[in-house]
Design a protein around this motif. Structure first.
Motif, short mmCIF file in Angstrom:
data_model
loop_
_atom_site.label_atom_id
_atom_site.label_comp_id
_atom_site.label_asym_id
_atom_site.label_seq_id
_atom_site.Cartn_x
_atom_site.Cartn_y
_atom_site.Cartn_z
N PRO A 1 1.01 -1.11 0.05
CA PRO A 1 0.01 -0.10 -0.08
C PRO A 1 0.84 1.13 -0.05
CG PRO A 1 -0.17 -0.99 2.28
CD PRO A 1 0.79 -2.05 1.10
N ASP A 2 0.72 2.16 -0.84
CA ASP A 2 1.08 3.34 -0.85
C ASP A 2 0.49 4.60 -0.94
OD1 ASP A 2 0.23 3.13 -3.61
OD2 ASP A 2 2.29 2.84 -4.24
N ASN A 3 -0.85 4.84 -0.15
CA ASN A 3 -1.53 5.90 -0.19
C ASN A 3 -0.93 7.06 0.71
OD1 ASN A 3 -2.05 3.86 1.71
ND2 ASN A 3 -4.27 4.83 2.15
N PHE A 4 0.21 7.60 0.59
CA PHE A 4 0.75 8.48 1.19
C PHE A 4 1.29 9.80 0.64
CE2 PHE A 4 3.71 4.99 0.69
CZ PHE A 4 4.84 5.55 -0.01
N GLU A 5 1.71 10.81 1.35
CA GLU A 5 1.99 11.98 0.67
C GLU A 5 3.54 11.74 0.39
OE1 GLU A 5 1.14 15.29 2.88
OE2 GLU A 5 -1.02 15.08 3.05
N LYS A 6 4.11 12.48 -0.74
CA LYS A 6 5.39 12.57 -1.04
C LYS A 6 6.04 13.37 0.13
CE LYS A 6 7.14 11.60 -4.47
NZ LYS A 6 7.84 10.52 -4.92
N LEU A 7 7.42 13.02 0.30
CA LEU A 7 8.43 13.57 1.21
C LEU A 7 9.48 14.14 0.40
CD1 LEU A 7 8.36 11.09 4.37
CD2 LEU A 7 6.58 12.72 3.53
N SER A 8 9.77 15.53 0.82
CA SER A 8 11.04 16.35 0.43
C SER A 8 12.19 15.38 0.77
CB SER A 8 10.98 17.59 0.56
OG SER A 8 10.97 17.69 2.02
N PRO B 1 24.08 6.24 16.82
CA PRO B 1 25.73 6.34 16.44
C PRO B 1 26.49 7.00 17.89
CG PRO B 1 24.21 7.62 15.01
CD PRO B 1 23.45 7.04 16.35
N VAL B 2 27.70 6.34 18.13
CA VAL B 2 28.68 6.88 18.82
C VAL B 2 28.96 8.20 18.69
CG1 VAL B 2 30.83 6.35 19.84
CG2 VAL B 2 29.55 4.43 19.32
N GLN B 3 29.29 8.64 17.30
CA GLN B 3 29.25 9.96 16.80
C GLN B 3 28.85 10.10 15.64
OE1 GLN B 3 33.48 10.99 17.48
NE2 GLN B 3 33.36 12.55 16.23
N GLY B 4 28.33 11.18 15.33
CA GLY B 4 27.72 11.55 14.18
C GLY B 4 26.01 11.76 14.38
N VAL B 5 25.36 11.95 13.15
CA VAL B 5 23.88 12.36 13.37
C VAL B 5 23.20 11.33 12.25
CG1 VAL B 5 22.13 14.10 13.33
CG2 VAL B 5 24.39 14.41 13.90
N ARG B 6 21.89 10.92 12.58
CA ARG B 6 20.97 10.18 12.00
C ARG B 6 19.83 11.30 11.76
NH1 ARG B 6 16.10 8.09 13.08
NH2 ARG B 6 15.15 6.67 11.69
N HIS B 7 19.55 11.79 10.44
CA HIS B 7 18.57 12.50 10.29
C HIS B 7 17.15 11.62 9.68
CE1 HIS B 7 21.15 16.21 10.74
NE2 HIS B 7 21.98 15.45 10.19
N ALA B 8 16.26 11.98 9.95
CA ALA B 8 14.84 11.31 9.56
C ALA B 8 13.89 12.48 9.43
CB ALA B 8 14.52 10.04 10.41
N HIS B 9 13.29 12.12 8.24
CA HIS B 9 11.84 13.16 8.02
C HIS B 9 11.03 12.90 9.16
CE1 HIS B 9 8.80 14.88 6.21
NE2 HIS B 9 9.39 15.67 5.19
N ARG B 10 10.24 13.96 9.57
CA ARG B 10 9.31 13.92 10.74
C ARG B 10 8.24 13.00 10.43
NH1 ARG B 10 8.65 18.93 8.70
NH2 ARG B 10 6.50 19.78 7.90
N ASN B 11 7.89 12.68 8.98
CA ASN B 11 6.68 11.82 8.76
C ASN B 11 7.10 10.69 7.99
OD1 ASN B 11 4.88 14.01 9.17
ND2 ASN B 11 4.99 15.22 7.24
N LEU B 12 8.64 10.16 8.08
CA LEU B 12 9.04 9.15 7.64
C LEU B 12 8.35 7.97 8.77
CD1 LEU B 12 10.89 7.75 5.77
CD2 LEU B 12 12.54 7.72 7.59
N LYS B 13 7.83 6.95 7.85
CA LYS B 13 7.08 5.84 8.58
C LYS B 13 7.78 4.52 8.12
CE LYS B 13 2.54 4.13 10.11
NZ LYS B 13 1.11 4.36 10.00
N ILE B 14 8.75 3.76 8.75
CA ILE B 14 9.53 2.66 8.13
C ILE B 14 8.92 1.24 8.55
CG2 ILE B 14 11.93 1.55 8.40
CD1 ILE B 14 13.27 4.11 9.17
N GLY B 15 8.95 0.70 7.34
CA GLY B 15 8.54 -1.13 7.80
C GLY B 15 9.74 -1.76 7.67
N TYR B 16 10.04 -2.49 8.58
CA TYR B 16 11.10 -3.41 8.83
C TYR B 16 10.83 -4.74 8.58
CZ TYR B 16 15.64 -5.27 10.62
OH TYR B 16 16.88 -5.92 10.82
N PHE B 17 11.70 -5.33 7.76
CA PHE B 17 11.42 -6.76 7.56
C PHE B 17 13.00 -7.41 8.01
CE2 PHE B 17 11.96 -10.99 5.62
CZ PHE B 17 10.89 -11.68 5.74
N SER B 18 12.94 -8.31 8.96
CA SER B 18 14.03 -9.09 9.62
C SER B 18 13.97 -10.48 8.91
CB SER B 18 14.45 -8.68 11.01
OG SER B 18 15.36 -9.75 11.24
#
Length: 711
Positions: free
Chosen positions: A483-490, A546-563
């Motif tokens: 399903p992909d009924n979501f808005e585009k993210l910049s 991270p021990v050092q550095g930064v992770r940036h994620a869009h505020r509307n990002l919704k991740i699905g994870y398959f392990s």
């Protein structure tokens, strides 16, 4: 305190005597089965509603049921023993609703009533009794499962028609052939028939790929062969790579060497004889026996065994340091590789492999393909890796429609030949149908014409003699949809800037890591096992900081994870519908079924215990669970493990049409080529983009093999 009898009498003074006995009977005999007032309401609520003649609404009935439930629980707590009455209780005396004469007063079980006089709906009564019994049976089943600590799984079985000729040949000891012929056999799993009247012929030295849809019985067939439930000549050795090596203090290299039992026994005897001679306890015969042992060791090239074992381990990814580690130091995945190494070293007459590429990275898969191409004895391998089968298989066995069909050549040749067969079969069937219709028209036209009677009879006989052809039994097409009924993210929607990460300061995983992705991304992460692929995915997910550095994620990002481990962590003692209901409560059952149906889990599959599903079917359930919240970005770790080829193709198409972003780790070359536009290589504590794509990565690995002498 008022009892449930008192509550019934006061709340429903107009209650019918037969209904009164039915309700009190349920409350008396089933009180321990009610876990809440809702259970009690389910059992008797609808009848109390009828009795109230609309003077009480559903909430009133529920309130009364709660009061009765409370009295039942109080009675359960205050009395530990049930009292047996000396005589039957006359319910007619208790209710006070009868105006009958004394001689008409009888126990309710003795009374004969006019069925038409009862206000109880008999069909509803039967339905309620059945519903209550089903609930009690279900609860009893759950209690049994809890007490046993596990669920009862179906078992596989095989049966085979006996051949007196083969039996005599086997008993005589004259059968020296290493060809395997298994005729007229059936295989079942519980009550499901997987194969019926099947036949399989394995010529010595050929490599067979066993293919077919998920859940049809490929793994079960391997187990039936390995356990010799199907007849295999006793002189043929079989090795099934199924379970990981047990962890102990044995070094990895030594664990592989121990598979050569002849070499190990000769070395052990040589050591014992040498010790006797050195201690002066020998009687002179030791030297003769030692000469024989040395000759035997030389004949089997025992001195080359450590080097051969080391090459196999190195090809499967074990470094020189790892080969000296004890088996208990390795994870389950590495122990499975060790089991594969032991099998390759042992060189059985029949090697059975079930999805061997699932435990390997691309580097190890390429090595295994090259190694098996020189294999001298027989191989039967279940694999859904199309490229692997093209590289390894000399023949393909197709399991479908409860039978086995044999094809010469690799997978591509099988696919073309099968499609051509199906087209020819369909054409023949259609031609015969037209011919049958043509003859039938003549018969119908002249059936009652005396002058044409002989011709009609001739045509009827002709119809009878025609062979019975069947239309093509095509597999249903696998269709997956994300399903992909979501808005585009910049962009960028997910980014790592100058990231350092380690589990301990002396073991750095990443240093100055810089990667980014957006909703257009189709990225495959490759690299050797231990290079940090799964670790990077977890940093991108935010599970690891991270021990050092930064992770940036869009505020509307919704991740699905398959392990790849999600499949192993599914609830096993429920069905797929119940699994989704537990995970995402409050939705109608139809919605859960619709979600499962998107991934091919429908009909009977959806209500079968998850434990009884095949690996590929469990993966589909895991996909349904992952996509239920409608993520706009997917991170997939080995998503093709256990999936059949048709589902892998469908998964590739679904990801291509998905409007969100995708980052995946995979070892399936064809799947990578279908989906991915970028290739990230994990190595040397960082990640680099490979401009030449998968072809460049494959060439680099082949050069390494040649340089390091693994091929």
């Amino acid at each position: 305190m008022a009892t449930y009898v008192d509550i019934l009498r006061s709340e429903f003074p107009e209650i019918d005597g037969e209904l009164f006995s039915y309700v009190t009977g349920i409350l008396d005999t089933s009180s321990s089965d009610f876990e809440s007032e809702d259970d009690l309401f389910d059992a008797v609520g609808m009848y109390l509603q009828e009795v109230s003649s609309n003077s009480k609404n559903e909430d009133d009935i529920k309130r009364i049921c709660q009061k009765m439930y409370n009295t039942l629980k109080v009675n359960d707590c205050t009395s530990s023993d049930k009292v047996l009455l000396d005589a039957p209780v006359q319910l007619s005396k208790i209710t006070g609703t009868y105006d009958s004469q004394v001689n008409d007063v009888q126990g309710i079980w003795m009374m004969k009533r006019d069925p038409s006089s009862s206000t109880v709906n008999s069909k509803k009564l039967e339905k309620a009794e059945a519903k209550l019994k089903a609930k009690q049976d279900k609860r009893m089943e759950k209690d049994t499962q809890k007490s046993s600590g596990s669920i009862l799984l179906e078992e596989a079985s095989a049966s085979q028609a006996s051949s007196k000729k083969e039996s005599r040949l086997e008993l005589s000891g004259k059968n020296k052939s290493y060809d395997i012929r298994i005729e007229n056999f059936d295989v079942s799993y519980g009550e499901r028939t997987l194969l019926t009247g099947a036949e399989i012929n394995l010529a010595s030295g050929r490599r067979y790929g066993l293919v077919g849809r998920n859940g049809l019985g490929k793994t079960t067939l391997l187990k039936m062969i390995a356990s010799r439930n199907l007849r295999i000549p006793s002189h043929i050795s079989i090795l099934h790579v199924e379970q990981e090596v047990a962890g102990d203090d044995t070094e990895a290299l030594q664990s592989v060497l121990e598979c050569d039992t002849l070499r190990e026994s000769l070395l052990k005897e040589e050591k014992a004889l040498t010790a006797r001679i050195n201690s002066g306890k020998g009687d002179g015969t030791e030297s003769v026996r030692l000469s024989e042992i040395y000759a035997a060791l030389e004949e089997i090239e025992a001195d080359k065994a450590p080097a051969r074992a080391s090459i196999i381990l190195a090809g499967l990814g074990f470094t020189a340091k790892m080969q000296k580690q004890t088996t208990k130091e390795f994870s389950g995945g590495w122990r499975m590789r060790l089991a594969l190494a032991r099998a390759l070293f042992a060189k059985p007459d029949l090697l059975l492999l079930d999805e061997p590429t699932n435990m390997l990275d691309i580097r190890a898969i390429l090595w295994l393909e090259s190694y098996l191409q020189t294999w001298q004895s027989t191989i039967l391998v279940v694999s859904h890796d199309r490229n692997f089968l093209n590289a390894v298989a000399t023949d393909i066995i197709h399991l479908h429609s409860q039978r086995l069909d044999m094809y010469r050549g690799d997978y591509e040749n099988f696919y073309k030949t099968k499609e051509e067969r199906l087209k020819n079969q369909q054409r023949e069937w259609e031609a015969q149908q037209q011919y049958r219709e043509h003859i039938q028209v003549f018969i119908d036209r002249f059936r009652y014409n005396a002058n044409r009677a002989s011709q009609v009879q001739s045509k009827l006989k002709l119809l009878e003699k025609l062979p019975e052809l069947k239309p093509v039994d095509k597999d249903t097409e696998v269709i997956l949809k994300f399903p992909d009924n979501f808005e585009k993210l910049s962009p960028p929607v997910l980014q790592l800037d100058e990231v350092d990460f380690y589990y301990s300061p002396d073991k750095i995983v990443f240093k100055n890591l810089n990667v980014s992705a957006d909703l257009e991304s189709r990225i495959c992460v490759v690299g050797e096992n231990g290079a940090g692929k799964s670790t990077m995915l977890k940093i991108l997910l935010g599970e690891l900081a991270p021990v050092q550095g930064v992770r940036h994620a869009h505020r509307n990002l919704k991740i699905g994870y398959f392990s790849q481990h999600h499949v192993d962590q599914l609830e096993l003692n429920v069905n797929a519908v119940e699994l989704l209901a537990h995970k995402f409560p409050g939705k109608p059952e139809e919605e859960y079924r619709h979600q499962l149906g998107r991934y091919g889990v429908s009909g009977e599959l959806a209500v079968r215990p998850v434990a009884s599903l095949s690996g590929g079917q469990k993966s589909r359930v895991a996909f349904a669970q992952m996509t239920m919240p409608c993520p706009n970005f997917y991170i997939l770790d080995e998503p093709t493990n256990h999936l059949d080829m048709e589902t892998i193709e469908a998964l590739g198409k679904a990801l291509n049409t998905f409007k969100g972003g995708v980052i995946l780790v995979s070892h399936d070359e064809r799947f990578i080529r279908i989906v991915c536009r970028e290739l990230w290589v994990c190595e040397n504590q960082t990640v680099r983009r490979l401009d030449g794509g998968f072809d460049e990565y494959k060439d680099v690995l082949q050069e390494q093999f040649l340089k390091e002498g693994y091929l």
